[in-house]
Design a protein around this motif. Structure first.
Motif, PDB file in Angstrom:
ATOM      1  N   GLU A   4     -27.332  24.457  96.884  1.00 53.03           N
ATOM      2  CA  GLU A   4     -27.988  23.539  98.000  1.00 53.03           C
ATOM      3  C   GLU A   4     -26.830  22.746  98.868  1.00 53.03           C
ATOM      4  N   PRO A   5     -27.323  22.810 100.560  1.00 54.54           N
ATOM      5  CA  PRO A   5     -28.595  23.180 100.822  1.00 54.54           C
ATOM      6  C   PRO A   5     -28.090  24.971 100.888  1.00 54.54           C
ATOM      7  N   PHE A   6     -29.781  25.381 100.664  1.00 51.55           N
ATOM      8  CA  PHE A   6     -29.759  26.564 100.568  1.00 51.55           C
ATOM      9  C   PHE A   6     -29.907  27.453 101.663  1.00 51.55           C
ATOM     10  N   LYS A   7     -29.123  28.506 102.539  1.00 51.22           N
ATOM     11  CA  LYS A   7     -29.028  29.106 103.607  1.00 51.22           C
ATOM     12  C   LYS A   7     -29.601  30.387 103.819  1.00 51.22           C
ATOM     13  N   ILE A   8     -30.967  29.839 104.612  1.00 50.89           N
ATOM     14  CA  ILE A   8     -31.969  31.576 105.103  1.00 50.89           C
ATOM     15  C   ILE A   8     -31.525  32.608 106.081  1.00 50.89           C
ATOM     16  N   LEU A   9     -31.349  33.736 105.975  1.00 55.73           N
ATOM     17  CA  LEU A   9     -30.928  34.849 106.988  1.00 55.73           C
ATOM     18  C   LEU A   9     -32.420  35.274 108.022  1.00 55.73           C
ATOM     19  N   CYS A  10     -32.569  34.754 109.285  1.00 58.05           N
ATOM     20  CA  CYS A  10     -34.699  35.291 109.706  1.00 58.05           C
ATOM     21  C   CYS A  10     -34.446  36.263 110.383  1.00 58.05           C
ATOM     22  N   ASP A  11     -35.420  37.694 110.340  1.00 56.89           N
ATOM     23  CA  ASP A  11     -34.865  38.639 111.393  1.00 56.89           C
ATOM     24  C   ASP A  11     -36.378  38.312 112.231  1.00 56.89           C
ATOM     25  N   GLY A  63     -37.601  24.201  96.650  1.00 52.03           N
ATOM     26  CA  GLY A  63     -37.237  23.012  96.128  1.00 52.03           C
ATOM     27  C   GLY A  63     -36.502  22.330  96.428  1.00 52.03           C
ATOM     28  N   ALA A  64     -36.061  21.995  97.649  1.00 53.69           N
ATOM     29  CA  ALA A  64     -34.121  21.733  98.147  1.00 53.69           C
ATOM     30  C   ALA A  64     -33.985  22.418  99.188  1.00 53.69           C
ATOM     31  N   THR A  65     -33.396  21.241 100.417  1.00 54.99           N
ATOM     32  CA  THR A  65     -33.342  20.932 101.413  1.00 54.99           C
ATOM     33  C   THR A  65     -32.642  22.815 102.013  1.00 54.99           C
ATOM     34  N   VAL A  66     -32.920  23.439 103.429  1.00 57.26           N
ATOM     35  CA  VAL A  66     -32.427  24.914 103.567  1.00 57.26           C
ATOM     36  C   VAL A  66     -31.679  24.095 105.181  1.00 57.26           C
ATOM     37  N   LYS A  67     -31.425  25.329 105.328  1.00 55.07           N
ATOM     38  CA  LYS A  67     -30.889  25.598 106.841  1.00 55.07           C
ATOM     39  C   LYS A  67     -30.846  27.426 107.598  1.00 55.07           C
ATOM     40  N   ILE A  68     -31.190  26.832 108.692  1.00 55.14           N
ATOM     41  CA  ILE A  68     -31.838  28.598 108.879  1.00 55.14           C
ATOM     42  C   ILE A  68     -30.911  29.351 110.308  1.00 55.14           C
ATOM     43  N   PHE A  69     -31.161  30.444 109.404  1.00 61.48           N
ATOM     44  CA  PHE A  69     -29.652  30.875 110.850  1.00 61.48           C
ATOM     45  C   PHE A  69     -30.827  32.398 110.553  1.00 61.48           C
ATOM     46  N   THR A  70     -30.156  32.692 112.435  1.00 60.80           N
ATOM     47  CA  THR A  70     -30.459  34.140 112.968  1.00 60.80           C
ATOM     48  C   THR A  70     -28.950  34.804 113.506  1.00 60.80           C
ATOM     49  N   THR A  71     -29.561  36.076 113.911  1.00 57.49           N
ATOM     50  CA  THR A  71     -27.904  36.769 114.376  1.00 57.49           C
ATOM     51  C   THR A  71     -28.363  36.515 116.125  1.00 57.49           C
ATOM     52  N   ARG A  72     -27.265  36.647 116.799  1.00 57.17           N
ATOM     53  CA  ARG A  72     -27.665  37.380 118.199  1.00 57.17           C
ATOM     54  C   ARG A  72     -27.558  38.511 118.206  1.00 57.17           C
ATOM     55  N   CYS A  73     -28.574  39.624 117.198  1.00 57.34           N
ATOM     56  CA  CYS A  73     -28.950  40.869 117.679  1.00 57.34           C
ATOM     57  C   CYS A  73     -30.315  40.539 117.146  1.00 57.34           C
TER      58      CYS A  73
END
Length: 281
Positions: free
Chosen positions: A24-31, A55-65
């Protein structure tokens, strides 16, 4: 139904945490497809919805592409572009814009070193990540989010990794052999020292008069021996001769006449007057 889904999600999260080191915190990579689906179905705020299924805090990521691909789709995706800009940008190092699926695949790599959860609506991309160990996949159905269960490939890889951790590597085996040699050498030296000390102890017992120059650990005290008598106490006493003892109680005058040493008692006048008065009466 919701209780079963939560149990399945918790089981999957524990699997990735224990076997692949997710923390934690879990990292989520979105398209782009996942961002668009969240906005279209009103799944907001996204971080709260994702935190509920994991069931835990998260951080949401994406890319420039991914952001550039959404911008190229036209004005109908302007809300998705703005939402993607508000997310944390993961480093992709692409000078020219690539396809979102290819970009995310390169960021994940062969073993997902950054421990990303991949959130996508692309079925082919989801199937592809199921074949890569250590890549959990999140997708959405209408207004609900789901975490896919670990695939057979991921379970098999985790089992092999666990068996590998239970055995020593070649480097660890060599280090263990070197350490064992050192311990054996030290034990042999200690045994020799003990034998030498035992032999010295037996030699000391055989000798009736041990060498006094040998230093002992115990403190030695001098034994008290009987001494001779005090010479002053053995000296004979001198007898004092009294010159007047030869004549006894008699003393001689200068002219040779004998003078009796005894003296008459002098009576006081008071006693004499008392005696005369008593006689007259």
């Amino acid at each position: 139904m919701r209780v079963k889904k939560q149990k399945r999600h918790r089981r999957a999260v524990r699997f990735y945490t224990a076997c692949y080191g997710f923390r934690e915190p879990f990292k989520i990579l979105c398209d782009g497809t996942f961002v668009y689906h969240l906005l279209a179905n009103g799944i907001t705020p996204a971080d709260t919805a994702l935190a509920n299924i994991l069931g835990a805090t998260v951080k949401i990521f994406t890319t420039r592409c991914v952001t550039e691909e959404l911008r190229s789709l036209g004005d109908s995706y302007s809300d998705s572009v703005n939402a993607a800009r508000n997310l944390i940008t993961a480093r992709c190092d692409h000078e020219r814009r690539k396809n979102a699926a290819a970009c995310i695949t390169e960021v994940i790599g062969e073993n997902n070193p950054e421990h990303f959860f991949v959130a996508t609506q692309d079925a082919e991309l989801r199937k592809k990540f199921q074949e890569i160990p250590g890549v959990p996949v999140i997708y959405a159905l209408r207004n609900a989010l789901f975490l896919e269960s670990p695939s057979a490939v991921q379970h098999k890889f985790a089992k092999i990794a666990e068996e590998g951790r239970s055995h020593m590597t070649e480097l660890e085996y060599k280090m263990l052999k070197v350490k064992k040699k050192r311990v054996d050498r030290k034990e042999a030296c200690d045994a020799l020292d003990m034998n030498d000390n035992h032999g010295d102890h037996q030699d000391l017992k055989r000798n009736d008069k041990p060498n006094r120059m040998v230093m002992n650990d115990k403190v030695q005290f001098k034994q008290k021996r009987a001494k001779g008598p005090n010479p002053l106490s053995c000296k004979k006493k001198k007898i004092k001769v009294n010159e007047n003892s030869a004549t006894g109680k008699e003393l001689k005058n200068v002219d040779g006449s004998v003078r009796n040493r005894s003296r008459k008692r002098k009576r006081s006048k008071k006693n004499q007057f008392a005696s005369e008065s008593s006689g007259g009466v």
